[in-house]
Design an enzyme around this catalytic site. Structure first.
Site, short mmCIF file in Angstrom:
data_model
loop_
_atom_site.label_atom_id
_atom_site.label_comp_id
_atom_site.label_asym_id
_atom_site.label_seq_id
_atom_site.Cartn_x
_atom_site.Cartn_y
_atom_site.Cartn_z
CE LYS A 28 -3.48 2.67 0.44
NZ LYS A 28 -4.05 3.01 -0.88
CG LEU B 9 -1.95 8.07 -1.25
CD1 LEU B 9 -1.00 9.22 -1.54
CD2 LEU B 9 -1.34 6.75 -1.71
CG ASN C 41 2.95 2.62 -4.12
OD1 ASN C 41 2.43 3.64 -3.69
ND2 ASN C 41 2.97 2.33 -5.41
CG ASN D 3 1.36 6.81 -6.27
OD1 ASN D 3 1.19 7.39 -7.34
ND2 ASN D 3 0.38 6.65 -5.39
CB CYS E 124 1.24 12.53 -5.04
SG CYS E 124 1.24 10.81 -4.60
CE LYS F 121 0.68 2.05 -10.02
NZ LYS F 121 0.12 1.39 -8.83
CG ASN G 15 -1.60 5.13 -9.99
OD1 ASN G 15 -2.68 4.71 -9.56
ND2 ASN G 15 -0.61 5.53 -9.21
CB THR G 16 -6.52 4.69 -10.99
OG1 THR G 16 -6.05 5.77 -10.18
CG2 THR G 16 -6.49 3.40 -10.21
N GLY H 96 -4.22 -6.15 -9.87
CA GLY H 96 -4.78 -5.23 -8.86
C GLY H 96 -6.21 -5.54 -8.51
C1 LIG Z 1 -8.43 0.35 -3.88
C2 LIG Z 1 -7.18 0.72 -4.65
C3 LIG Z 1 -6.12 1.35 -3.98
C4 LIG Z 1 -4.97 1.71 -4.69
N1 LIG Z 1 -3.92 2.29 -4.01
C5 LIG Z 1 -2.78 2.59 -4.67
C6 LIG Z 1 -1.66 3.13 -3.97
O1 LIG Z 1 -1.67 3.31 -2.74
N2 LIG Z 1 -0.53 3.45 -4.70
C7 LIG Z 1 -0.47 3.23 -6.07
O2 LIG Z 1 0.57 3.51 -6.69
N3 LIG Z 1 -1.52 2.69 -6.74
C8 LIG Z 1 -2.64 2.37 -6.08
N4 LIG Z 1 -3.71 1.82 -6.76
C9 LIG Z 1 -3.59 1.58 -8.22
C10 LIG Z 1 -3.22 0.12 -8.54
O3 LIG Z 1 -1.99 -0.23 -7.97
C11 LIG Z 1 -3.18 -0.11 -10.06
O4 LIG Z 1 -2.19 0.71 -10.63
C12 LIG Z 1 -4.51 0.17 -10.75
O5 LIG Z 1 -5.59 -0.23 -9.95
C13 LIG Z 1 -4.65 -0.51 -12.11
O6 LIG Z 1 -4.55 -1.91 -12.00
P1 LIG Z 1 -5.87 -2.88 -11.94
O7 LIG Z 1 -6.76 -2.48 -13.06
O8 LIG Z 1 -5.34 -4.26 -12.05
O9 LIG Z 1 -6.49 -2.61 -10.61
C14 LIG Z 1 -4.88 1.45 -6.07
C15 LIG Z 1 -5.94 0.82 -6.74
C16 LIG Z 1 -7.07 0.44 -6.04
C17 LIG Z 1 -8.19 -0.25 -6.79
#
Ligand SMILES: Cc1cc2nc3c(=O)[nH]c(=O)nc-3n(C[C@H](O)[C@H](O)[C@H](O)COP(=O)(O)O)c2cc1C
Length: 374
Positions: free
Chosen positions: A101, A129, A155, A183, A186, A221, A248-249, A321
């Site tokens: 996380k 976060l 991370n 990450n 931010c 990332k 990332n998202t 993820g």
């Molecule tokens: C609930 C949740 C929390 C996440 N927290 C983080 C995070 O703390 N740091 C980070 O770099 N990415 C975070 N992500 C992004 C994931 O690591 C990943 O890059 C993204 O979800 C795309 O992959 P997926 O489609 O397989 O989920 C988070 C994603 C989800 C769904």
């Protein structure tokens, strides 16, 4: 969970500072990975798998600075906690790596609720976060991580270059911490809230500063929320990153019932899951052609076919993820399925699967509009 520690020697750190040849065709010197005990047919294929002898398929991945993943299936940050929470249901030591996380200098309580909602083929999250801060993370988890074979990558998130550097300094040399995943999606408080990840200069500055602060393997990332990923990927590689992870998202919103306001407490959330896979494929395809360091793909991995697609566009490994929320055992199963797929194709290594869909000459980027003509 086994009581063994992954060893990273000083000499191997120096020797593998950069990827030996090309990220598309990693040469790999790691030990063969044994996965072949249970062989299942991979999804979507009718023909029975060839038997794979234990240890016959080399799935190891070199990421530089001596970091060798036992296999190319990792779990993505924010979807697997600190790994320890899943110890009862998953043999974590069979994973290729764990991205824990997001961890910040000080503890964060996270965003107001609601923080998650389902979307067609995915989910939106705005956790914000939430974490106990780097010192508590080290105190609570590092000792256990040090007993695992699986490398744990912390991370790291922050709001200023100084934040990132300080977290990296505290992680440097901690037994059990195998590397850092930055990450950079931010807001940079010093730059008026502009995300580090959307500006090549800011991304390079934070990467270079963290590079100077630690000898740990450094993964950075990428955010998909940019017009052209290539200059950003190059700037990060030139600033000393050992590998890129992407994506990332994607930034999005959902609307509350009654339509009087956005649904999430933070208004904005990050879209993840199968819905983002085509975007992730595009970003990895472009990044892999822009840099010579390895690229690890993330975004919508649900089954072996997704893993193979990401390898084809140049990824050396993938992170799983959102799919973990539905099935925490999926990543370990994908390790077996990838080994079986290699056996079916008569391969002793998964590496010939990497980069098969990349063009011989660098292709035009999507930012030129070549990919979409209405
Ligand atoms: C609930 C949740 C929390 C996440 N927290 C983080 C995070 O703390 N740091 C980070 O770099 N990415 C975070 N992500 C992004 C994931 O690591 C990943 O890059 C993204 O979800 C795309 O992959 P997926 O489609 O397989 O989920 C988070 C994603 C989800 C769904």
């Amino acid at each position: 969970m086994k009581a063994k520690r992954r060893a990273v020697t000083a000499s191997s750190r120096v020797a593998e500072q950069k990827y030996p040849t090309s990220p598309k065709r990693p040469s790999g010197t790691g030990r063969g990975n044994s996965t072949g005990a249970t062989i299942r047919p991979s999804s979507g294929r009718a023909d029975p798998p060839m038997p794979v002898r234990a240890g016959a398929v080399d799935l190891s991945v070199q990421l530089g600075r001596g970091l060798v993943l036992p296999n190319p299936i990792l779990v993505a940050s924010g979807t697997f906690g600190y790994g320890i929470e899943y110890g009862e249901v998953v043999d974590v030591d069979r994973l290729g790596g764990i991205c824990c996380k997001g961890t910040t200098l000080k503890a964060r309580v996270g965003n107001p609720t609601p923080r998650v909602t389902e979307t067609p083929a995915g989910m939106l999250n705005s956790i914000g976060l939430q974490n106990p801060g780097v010192d508590a993370v080290i105190a609570r988890y590092a000792e256990t991580w040090a007993t695992w074979i699986v490398p744990v990558l912390v991370n790291v998130a922050g709001e200023s270059v100084r934040d990132y550097v300080e977290v990296a300094r505290r992680l440097d040399g901690v037994p059990g911490v195998a590397g850092i995943e930055l990450n950079i999606s931010c807001p940079n408080v010093g730059a008026g809230g502009l995300q580090f990840a959307i500006d090549a200069g800011a991304a390079a500055e934070v990467t270079a500063a963290v590079r100077r602060a630690t000898d740990l393997p450094l993964l950075v990332k990428l955010s998909p929320n940019v017009a052209d990923i290539r200059p950003i990927a190059r700037a990060i590689a030139d600033a000393g990153a050992d590998a890129l992870t992407a994506i990332n998202t994607l930034s999005g919103i959902a609307i509350a019932p009654g339509r009087g306001r956005p649904l999430l407490g933070n208004i904005y959330g990050g879209l993840s899951g199968p819905a983002v896979k085509p975007v992730a494929l595009r970003v990895v395809y472009e990044a892999a052609q822009s840099v010579t360091i390895p690229v690890i793909a993330i975004g919508g991995v649900m089954e072996l076919a997704d893993v193979l697609d990401f390898l084809a566009v140049g990824a050396v490994a993938v992170q799983v993820g959102t799919a973990i929320f539905a099935d925490p055992t999926l990543p370990v199963r994908l390790v077996d399925e990838l080994a079986a797929e290699c056996g079916r194709r008569g391969l002793t290594s998964y590496r010939p699967l990497i980069g098969t869909a990349l063009p011989k000459k660098p292709a035009q980027p999507s930012s030129k509009g070549v990919e979409y003509r209405p």
